[in-house]
Design a protein around this motif. Sequence first.
Motif, PDB file in Angstrom:
ATOM      1  N   MET A  86       1.179  -1.221   0.160  1.00 56.18           N
ATOM      2  CA  MET A  86      -0.520   0.133   0.373  1.00 56.18           C
ATOM      3  C   MET A  86       0.759   1.126   0.089  1.00 56.18           C
ATOM      4  O   MET A  86       0.223   2.366   0.815  1.00 56.18           O
ATOM      5  CB  MET A  86      -0.807  -0.289   1.306  1.00 56.18           C
ATOM      6  CG  MET A  86      -1.733  -1.531   1.875  1.00 56.18           C
ATOM      7  SD  MET A  86      -2.834  -1.142   0.251  1.00 56.18           S
ATOM      8  CE  MET A  86      -4.631  -0.153   1.185  1.00 56.18           C
ATOM      9  N   SER A  87       1.966   1.474   0.192  1.00 53.39           N
ATOM     10  CA  SER A  87       2.960   2.649  -0.499  1.00 53.39           C
ATOM     11  C   SER A  87       2.432   3.692  -1.014  1.00 53.39           C
ATOM     12  O   SER A  87       2.994   4.648  -0.954  1.00 53.39           O
ATOM     13  CB  SER A  87       4.272   1.404  -0.604  1.00 53.39           C
ATOM     14  OG  SER A  87       4.119   1.265  -2.221  1.00 53.39           O
ATOM     15  N   SER A  88       1.534   3.870  -2.249  1.00 59.89           N
ATOM     16  CA  SER A  88       1.186   4.992  -2.777  1.00 59.89           C
ATOM     17  C   SER A  88      -0.044   4.657  -2.365  1.00 59.89           C
ATOM     18  O   SER A  88      -0.038   6.100  -2.623  1.00 59.89           O
ATOM     19  CB  SER A  88       0.975   4.875  -4.435  1.00 59.89           C
ATOM     20  OG  SER A  88       0.230   2.715  -4.027  1.00 59.89           O
ATOM     21  N   ILE A  89      -0.573   4.764  -1.572  1.00 61.71           N
ATOM     22  CA  ILE A  89      -2.065   5.013  -0.437  1.00 61.71           C
ATOM     23  C   ILE A  89      -2.133   5.619   0.721  1.00 61.71           C
ATOM     24  O   ILE A  89      -2.278   6.585   1.273  1.00 61.71           O
ATOM     25  CB  ILE A  89      -2.940   3.623  -0.323  1.00 61.71           C
ATOM     26  CG1 ILE A  89      -3.752   3.035  -1.898  1.00 61.71           C
ATOM     27  CG2 ILE A  89      -4.472   4.416   0.485  1.00 61.71           C
ATOM     28  CD1 ILE A  89      -4.112   4.580  -2.145  1.00 61.71           C
ATOM     29  N   ILE A  90      -1.234   5.176   1.381  1.00 59.14           N
ATOM     30  CA  ILE A  90      -0.331   5.582   2.297  1.00 59.14           C
ATOM     31  C   ILE A  90       0.029   7.382   2.639  1.00 59.14           C
ATOM     32  O   ILE A  90      -0.677   7.985   2.925  1.00 59.14           O
ATOM     33  CB  ILE A  90       0.490   4.901   3.638  1.00 59.14           C
ATOM     34  CG1 ILE A  90       0.294   3.248   3.989  1.00 59.14           C
ATOM     35  CG2 ILE A  90       0.974   5.631   4.497  1.00 59.14           C
ATOM     36  CD1 ILE A  90       1.337   2.647   3.978  1.00 59.14           C
ATOM     37  N   PRO A  91       0.958   7.377   1.350  1.00 59.25           N
ATOM     38  CA  PRO A  91       0.823   9.070   1.478  1.00 59.25           C
ATOM     39  C   PRO A  91      -0.196   9.478   1.464  1.00 59.25           C
ATOM     40  O   PRO A  91      -0.855  11.455   1.082  1.00 59.25           O
ATOM     41  CB  PRO A  91       2.087   8.791   0.083  1.00 59.25           C
ATOM     42  CG  PRO A  91       2.807   7.862   0.521  1.00 59.25           C
ATOM     43  CD  PRO A  91       1.558   6.890   0.407  1.00 59.25           C
ATOM     44  N   LEU A  92      -0.701   8.972   0.221  1.00 61.20           N
ATOM     45  CA  LEU A  92      -2.703   9.886  -0.079  1.00 61.20           C
ATOM     46  C   LEU A  92      -2.676  10.064   0.736  1.00 61.20           C
ATOM     47  O   LEU A  92      -3.659  11.296   0.772  1.00 61.20           O
ATOM     48  CB  LEU A  92      -2.493   9.181  -1.344  1.00 61.20           C
ATOM     49  CG  LEU A  92      -4.019   9.707  -2.078  1.00 61.20           C
ATOM     50  CD1 LEU A  92      -4.157  11.602  -2.819  1.00 61.20           C
ATOM     51  CD2 LEU A  92      -4.883   8.482  -3.105  1.00 61.20           C
ATOM     52  N   VAL A  93      -3.042   9.570   1.422  1.00 61.65           N
ATOM     53  CA  VAL A  93      -4.111   9.151   3.218  1.00 61.65           C
ATOM     54  C   VAL A  93      -3.944  10.176   3.902  1.00 61.65           C
ATOM     55  O   VAL A  93      -4.896  11.324   3.801  1.00 61.65           O
ATOM     56  CB  VAL A  93      -3.801   8.371   3.311  1.00 61.65           C
ATOM     57  CG1 VAL A  93      -5.570   8.005   4.845  1.00 61.65           C
ATOM     58  CG2 VAL A  93      -5.144   7.042   2.500  1.00 61.65           C
TER      59      VAL A  93
END
Length: 461
Positions: A86-93
Motif C-alpha cells: 500500500m506504499s502509494s496509498i499511505i502518502p495519499l491518505v
Amino acid sequence: MRAFIDKVFVHSLILFILAYFISTIWTEVIFLHAMSAAGFIMLISILIVMPKRVLVLPILLISLSIAIVWLTSSPLGILWSGLREMSSIIPLVILITLISWIISHRPYVKALLSRGQNRIHTPIRFYTFTAAISHFISSFMTVGGIVFTFQMFQNLKRTETSNQAWDFTLSTAIMRGFTLTVLWTAVHPAFAYVIAGTNAPLIPTVLKGLGLALIGLVLAIFIFKFQMNQRKINVDVVPDFKNDMNERLDGLVWKFLIWVALLMGGIYTFNQGLDVNILLAVPVVIMVVTTLYFVCNRALAEYKQRWRRLMTVDLGNKKKEMILILSAGLLVGALKETGYGEVLFGYFLTGIDWLNLNVLIGLTFVVILLGFCGFPPIPAMVLLSGILMGIPGGYSTDLVALSLLLGVAVTLVIAPVTVPLLLISSQNKRSLAENGFRWNIVFGVSLLIVGIVYIQVLTLF
C-alpha cells in the motif's frame, strides 16, 4: 509508555512516506526494505496500543495472509513485501488533508454560502443547496468535508423545527452529497486507486462518473421530497451567513475556484501530459499547490505551524486507518504472490455465471458485500484490484472502474460502519444505523439501480 509508542508510530509513518517518494526517483532496493521495516514497526506499535475491538478485522486479515503463505509453503518474504503493498496509498491518505489548510485559511466557504442565502427559504431549496455544497466541498476535501459542511449549517435551525426533522434533513443532505464524490473526484483515494488498479483513462472516467453523480444529486433531492411528505418534515431555516469578523468576502469565490481549478488541472496535467501515475500525481500536486497558495498569500509562518501540528499531533491519530491499510496490503500481497488471487477470481466468474449476472453488476455487488463485511473502501479497492484481472466481455476499463466506484458509493451510506457515518454521527450524536441504513436505504438502493442502468447504457456506445 503510550507516549513513546505514539512517537515510534509517527516517526515510522514519516519514514515510510519519505522512503516511498525517494523510491519513485531512485529505484534502490534499500528504500523498498525501508518501507517494509517502517510498515512492520507501525503494525506492531498499533497492535500494542489500539483497543481490541478495533483490531478484529485487521487481525483477521493478517491471519488470513499468514495462513495463505503457510498453506502454499511460500517464502515469508511475501509478507515482508506485502507491508509495502500500500506504499502509494499511505502518502495519499495523509497528504490529502493539506487541502483543508487552504479552505480554512480564509472564509472561502462563507463567501460561497453568502451567494445563495436568499434562495434557501424552503425545505427543498435548503436541502438542494446543502447537498450541492457538501458535494462541492467534499470533491477536494473528501471525508473532511462532512464535518466542515455540518458545522457551517448547524446554527441555522429555528426553534420551531424539531431536532429529528433538522438532523434528518441536514445529515442526509451532507451524506448523499458526499458519497457521490467518489464517482468522479480524482483526489479521493478510492477513485485514485481504482484508476491506477484498472488502468482506466482518467478524463473519460471522470466525465462518466460526474454524469452519474449529477443524476445521483437529482435522485437525492426527489427522494428527500418523498421522505419529507411521508415523515411530515417541516424545516424552517435562517439563511444568515453574515461575516462576524468583518472580513471582506468580495472576490473570494473566484479566488477559491481558481485554486480548485489549479489543483484539479495540475493532477490531470501530471497524469495525462507527463504520464505520471495518478497515485503519485495526486499527493505531489497537493503539496505543490498548497505550498504555492501559502507563498502567494504570504502566510509561510502559518504554513510552518500547520506542518508542525501535522507531524506532532495529526499523524498520531491515523492509527486506525494505517492498521486497516497495512493489514489489507498484507492480504493483497499474499493473494498476488501465491496465485490465490487467480483462484478467487475464478470463483468470482463461476458465481457470476451461476447467478446469470453481468460482470459489471457482479463487481458492484462484490464491493457492497465487502463493505457489509467491514472493509473500508480503500482496502476493498486494493483487494479487488489485486484479484480481479482480465475481466471478460471486452468491457472498457473506465466502465469497470465506474462499476467498482458505484459499489463504494452505495456502501458509504448503508454499510454498518464507515468513516463518513462515524463522522456524521459524531456531529449529530445519532446512531450509525440511523444516519446510515434507516435514513439512506431508499437512496442507496435507488442509486444502485440507477447506477447499474446508467453503466449498462454506456456499454452500448
